[in-house]
Every structure is written in C-alpha cells, then in structure tokens.
Design a protein around this motif. Structure first.
Motif, PDB file in Angstrom:
ATOM      1  N   CYS A 168       0.821  -1.218   0.000  1.00 39.41           N
ATOM      2  CA  CYS A 168       0.000   0.000   0.000  1.00 39.41           C
ATOM      3  C   CYS A 168       0.856   1.270   0.000  1.00 39.41           C
ATOM      4  O   CYS A 168       0.373   2.338  -0.349  1.00 39.41           O
ATOM      5  CB  CYS A 168      -0.913  -0.002   1.222  1.00 39.41           C
ATOM      6  N   VAL A 169       2.112   1.170   0.385  1.00 40.96           N
ATOM      7  CA  VAL A 169       2.970   2.353   0.516  1.00 40.96           C
ATOM      8  C   VAL A 169       3.039   3.107  -0.808  1.00 40.96           C
ATOM      9  O   VAL A 169       3.333   2.534  -1.857  1.00 40.96           O
ATOM     10  CB  VAL A 169       4.379   1.977   1.006  1.00 40.96           C
ATOM     11  N   ASP A 170       2.734   4.375  -0.736  1.00 42.56           N
ATOM     12  CA  ASP A 170       2.741   5.309  -1.867  1.00 42.56           C
ATOM     13  C   ASP A 170       1.697   4.989  -2.935  1.00 42.56           C
ATOM     14  O   ASP A 170       1.729   5.544  -4.025  1.00 42.56           O
ATOM     15  CB  ASP A 170       4.131   5.417  -2.505  1.00 42.56           C
ATOM     16  N   GLU A 171       0.759   4.116  -2.640  1.00 47.79           N
ATOM     17  CA  GLU A 171      -0.320   3.804  -3.581  1.00 47.79           C
ATOM     18  C   GLU A 171      -1.592   4.566  -3.204  1.00 47.79           C
ATOM     19  O   GLU A 171      -2.173   5.237  -4.019  1.00 47.79           O
ATOM     20  CB  GLU A 171      -0.600   2.296  -3.616  1.00 47.79           C
TER      21      GLU A 171
ATOM     22  N   PHE B 108       1.242   2.565  15.397  1.00 52.20           N
ATOM     23  CA  PHE B 108       0.667   3.725  14.721  1.00 52.20           C
ATOM     24  C   PHE B 108      -0.548   4.247  15.482  1.00 52.20           C
ATOM     25  O   PHE B 108      -0.675   5.445  15.736  1.00 52.20           O
ATOM     26  CB  PHE B 108       0.278   3.363  13.283  1.00 52.20           C
ATOM     27  N   PHE B 109      -1.438   3.359  15.885  1.00 49.81           N
ATOM     28  CA  PHE B 109      -2.644   3.797  16.591  1.00 49.81           C
ATOM     29  C   PHE B 109      -2.362   4.203  18.024  1.00 49.81           C
ATOM     30  O   PHE B 109      -3.010   5.114  18.550  1.00 49.81           O
ATOM     31  CB  PHE B 109      -3.760   2.754  16.478  1.00 49.81           C
TER      32      PHE B 109
ATOM     33  N   ARG C  61       1.683   7.988   3.755  1.00 53.22           N
ATOM     34  CA  ARG C  61       2.081   7.162   2.616  1.00 53.22           C
ATOM     35  C   ARG C  61       1.260   5.896   2.446  1.00 53.22           C
ATOM     36  O   ARG C  61       1.386   5.209   1.434  1.00 53.22           O
ATOM     37  CB  ARG C  61       3.553   6.781   2.751  1.00 53.22           C
ATOM     38  N   MET C  62       0.460   5.543   3.434  1.00 50.02           N
ATOM     39  CA  MET C  62      -0.367   4.337   3.344  1.00 50.02           C
ATOM     40  C   MET C  62      -1.536   4.450   4.305  1.00 50.02           C
ATOM     41  O   MET C  62      -1.612   5.402   5.092  1.00 50.02           O
ATOM     42  CB  MET C  62       0.445   3.066   3.620  1.00 50.02           C
TER      43      MET C  62
ATOM     44  N   ASP D 230       3.174   8.723   9.314  1.00 45.00           N
ATOM     45  CA  ASP D 230       3.196   7.266   9.282  1.00 45.00           C
ATOM     46  C   ASP D 230       4.017   6.715  10.437  1.00 45.00           C
ATOM     47  O   ASP D 230       4.731   7.451  11.116  1.00 45.00           O
ATOM     48  CB  ASP D 230       3.820   6.774   7.970  1.00 45.00           C
ATOM     49  N   HIS D 231       3.931   5.414  10.612  1.00 46.90           N
ATOM     50  CA  HIS D 231       4.829   4.708  11.520  1.00 46.90           C
ATOM     51  C   HIS D 231       6.246   4.965  11.001  1.00 46.90           C
ATOM     52  O   HIS D 231       6.456   5.036   9.776  1.00 46.90           O
ATOM     53  CB  HIS D 231       4.495   3.210  11.494  1.00 46.90           C
TER      54      HIS D 231
END
Length: 106
Positions: free
Chosen positions: A9-12, A75-76, A31-32, A94-95
């Motif tokens: 998913c990164v950068d998508e 992250f959360f 980024r995701m 992001d993380h």
C-alpha cells in the motif's frame, strides 16, 4: 486485530478499501492506510477492494509481513486515532518504518 495493511500500500493510497469499510476503521497516514485493530469487525470487505493485494487477515499474514501487525498497533498508540476515520482523514504521518521506506522498497 483482524486485518492488516502491508507494504504493497505504501505510496499507492488507492483507498478503495476505505470506501468498502462499513465501520470506518481504515485511517490514512501520509504514505499508506492503516486498519485500527480495535475498530475492525473482521468483515473482510476491504480485502477484495484493494487493487494492490496489500490487506491480509492477520491469521493468514505471510511470515515476512508479520511486522505490519506491530506497525499498525504502534501507529494507533502514537496517533490516538479512533472513533471513525472520517474525522481524522488524512492523519498526515506514518509509523517510522513506513516513513523511512525508500520509494520502490515495498
């Protein structure tokens, strides 16, 4: 945690998964996207919606992707994002593992 978003998913950031989520538990970083493990109801609607095959059920997560369980949890914990992604979209960070990934590394 039920479903996990991985490095595909990164950068998508297609976000088709976000549109399919009935409980609004998919939050957008820089980024995701990330699935909140405390809000996911394990419905699986996000999986076929993802054009990048980036989402896995936690119990079917490939071993080399297992770090993404911890990435989502941290992250959360750090963003304290909860109560519905719509109010947080986009979070804009992001993380650290994702933030430091070079383009094309996923």
């Amino acid at each position: 945690m039920s479903y996990v978003v991985t490095d595909a998913c990164v950068d998508e950031l297609d976000k088709s998964c976000v549109e399919e989520c009935p409980v609004d538990c998919i939050y957008e970083g820089a980024r995701m996207v990330y699935i909140n493990p405390d809000e996911c109801v394990d419905c699986g609607k996000c999986v076929p919606a993802c054009p990048n095959d980036a989402i896995y059920w936690e119990h079917k997560l490939p071993e080399d992707k297992s770090v993404f369980v911890d990435i989502a949890t941290v992250f959360f914990d750090e963003t304290e994002a909860s109560g519905g992604a719509e109010d947080f979209r986009p979070i804009g960070r992001d993380h650290p593992t994702i933030a430091e990934m070079s383009t094309g590394e996923n």
